[in-house]
Design an enzyme around this catalytic site. Sequence first.
Site, PDB file in Angstrom:
ATOM      1  N   GLY A  18       0.767  -1.236   0.000  1.00  9.82           N
ATOM      2  CA  GLY A  18       0.000   0.000   0.000  1.00  9.82           C
ATOM      3  C   GLY A  18       0.793   1.279   0.000  1.00  9.82           C
ATOM      4  N   GLY A  20       2.573   2.442  -2.549  1.00 10.66           N
ATOM      5  CA  GLY A  20       2.597   3.054  -3.873  1.00 10.66           C
ATOM      6  C   GLY A  20       3.687   2.540  -4.795  1.00 10.66           C
ATOM      7  N   LYS A  21       4.116   1.287  -4.586  1.00  7.59           N
ATOM      8  CA  LYS A  21       5.201   0.732  -5.413  1.00  7.59           C
ATOM      9  C   LYS A  21       4.818   0.687  -6.896  1.00  7.59           C
ATOM     10  CE  LYS A  21       5.330  -3.144  -3.174  1.00  7.59           C
ATOM     11  NZ  LYS A  21       4.333  -2.863  -2.121  1.00  7.59           N
ATOM     12  N   THR A  22       3.607   0.191  -7.174  1.00  7.63           N
ATOM     13  CA  THR A  22       3.199   0.044  -8.572  1.00  7.63           C
ATOM     14  C   THR A  22       3.082   1.402  -9.257  1.00  7.63           C
ATOM     15  OG1 THR A  22       2.021  -2.009  -8.075  1.00  7.63           O
ATOM     16  CG2 THR A  22       1.422  -0.879 -10.112  1.00  7.63           C
ATOM     17  N   SER A  23       2.458   2.365  -8.599  1.00  7.89           N
ATOM     18  CA  SER A  23       2.314   3.707  -9.185  1.00  7.89           C
ATOM     19  C   SER A  23       3.680   4.322  -9.472  1.00  7.89           C
ATOM     20  CB  SER A  23       1.527   4.615  -8.235  1.00  7.89           C
ATOM     21  OG  SER A  23       0.233   4.100  -8.017  1.00  7.89           O
ATOM     22  N   ASP A  45       4.347  -9.717  -8.360  1.00  4.78           N
ATOM     23  CA  ASP A  45       3.307  -9.865  -7.341  1.00  4.78           C
ATOM     24  C   ASP A  45       2.244 -10.840  -7.828  1.00  4.78           C
ATOM     25  OD1 ASP A  45       1.384  -9.604  -5.377  1.00  4.78           O
ATOM     26  OD2 ASP A  45       1.449  -7.421  -5.335  1.00  4.78           O
ATOM     27  N   THR A 502      -7.708   0.724  -6.888  1.00  6.16           N
ATOM     28  CA  THR A 502      -6.947  -0.532  -6.917  1.00  6.16           C
ATOM     29  C   THR A 502      -7.282  -1.455  -5.740  1.00  6.16           C
ATOM     30  OG1 THR A 502      -5.163   0.463  -8.198  1.00  6.16           O
ATOM     31  CG2 THR A 502      -4.642  -1.519  -6.963  1.00  6.16           C
TER      32      THR A 502
END
Length: 583
Positions: A18, A20-23, A45, A502
């Site tokens: 949560g 914000g790694k993907t963003s 993931d 998300t």
Amino acid sequence: MALPNVETRYLFFTGKGGVGKTSLSCATGLVLADAGKQVLIVSTDPASNLDEVLGVTLGQTPTAIPGATGLYALNIDPEAAAQAYRERMVAPYRGVLPPAAIQSMEEQFSGACTVEIAAFDEFSKLLGDPAATAQFDHVIFDTAPTGHTLRLLTLPSAWDEFISTSTGGASCLGPLAGLEKQKALYAATVARLSSPMETTVILVTRPEAASLKEANRTRNELADLGVRNMHLVINGLFFTPNHEDAIADAMSSRAAQALAQMPEALAELPGTTIPFLPRGTVGLESLRLMTHAEIPAVPENANGIPHTELPSELKPLIEEIAKVGHGVIMTMGKGGVGKTTVAASIALALAKRGSRVILSTTDPAAHVASAINGAVPGLTVTRIDPEVEVAKYTREVVEKAGKSLDASGLAMLEEDLRSPCTEEIAVFRAFARTVHSGKEGFVVLDTAPTGHTILLLDAAEAYHREVMRTQGDMPESVRELLPRLRDKDYTHVLIVTLPEATPVHEAERLQGDLTRAGIKPFAWVINQSLLASGTKDPLLAQRGAYEVPFIRRVVDGLATRSALILWFAEAPVGLAGLSQLFS
């Protein structure tokens, strides 16, 4: 707004769920592609949301991202990788061995360990074999939450050592000859991970004490693996110069305090700070906004929070569960949505009602003890510690099977138990044992982030098929695990989410996976709602307005029961803080 300065070919974005790694990995990849680079983003993931953030359906091969020339992405699909691995191991024997023998081999390769090594093989090809990504200037790995990622990053060394020291002809994954072929690839993966000229690990965190603590733990463990080239990103920093709004003031003060108490070694890393954004970061347009130096302007009507019917609080759900008198309560969902907080508050509420309660976790990166932070009569806090469980399982197997083996056989058994697969089996058995404890009272389980939890449930199904097929000698806790998880009176699954795109969409997929496994969720919990907090701060109020469609999606379309937890000015930590959730 500055994103991390990228100089190496390989980048790993890792951190607590949560944060914000993907963003951030997508925004970084987009900046590089816009600058004329060829970039591949890879999600490791099992519950990847890369598709949603980039707005395109991804597979296991690089897919071009429309609207971003030079940007490509793929998902490592653990189940697809495992299926391909199984077929590769079994195919040579089709037509040679009887059908029953083939079926037995396929069953052997149906466990979580096979899923792990197959997904790891795909990861190793992308990192350890430069030819696999030769067309790209940069390869960005968007990883699973920390506990799962550290497991992934230690596997190259673990499997390399296991293959090097093994003298037997087989392992739990089949003939060692097949694994031996991978030895050079694993060795190259280890070398590339620890090369500061080739790889940068970006530790993503929020300005929160738990997130910073997790980032520092990761920094220590990565350093032990020989990884030195690390960069710290503090995401979502909120600051208000006035003290007119209690929620805004609390959010600002908490961030300042957490940063002031940041571990010294973490603070010494080169770093980047990204401010709080009031909108989501889904789609290329939103990702490009992350690279602007200014925060997007707040609309004039930001204070006008739209009227919406809000769901109930957590207390009625706890009262309904308490009537049963025993069983298992499991909090599930995406990393970072507050599963630990919700689990700890439910455990505390049940203990205060006089029930005997065990609060535990399957997440290797969880902190249930620090969430409670105090002694409560009737409440026992434990955790499933992989190292402890491996030692216990190894001892049991050697004591039971070792009696009938000669010195050579015993040596081969002990060698096989040193396989990284042993950890998966040991943790699974501990999970089954913990669920079994619900017969005597309440067990509240804070589970690992979605992908890891689904693999655990897949393992339950695989073990259940094996029990039904062989009627073998397995502990009662393992034999009864799946029936207990499917028993709505014994197991209450709470899907925890945030009122954002998300987390809600991932939770919806999780509900589908649970349904296919025959497990019906008891309720949904929407956590940390700024809409429900009553904030009048313009930026936070804009964020609250953004939550409305996601709250409505859960209440009107997904949940049979639901609860909404507001964003509290007092942090929900410790006995007083947690009591806010059910008072």
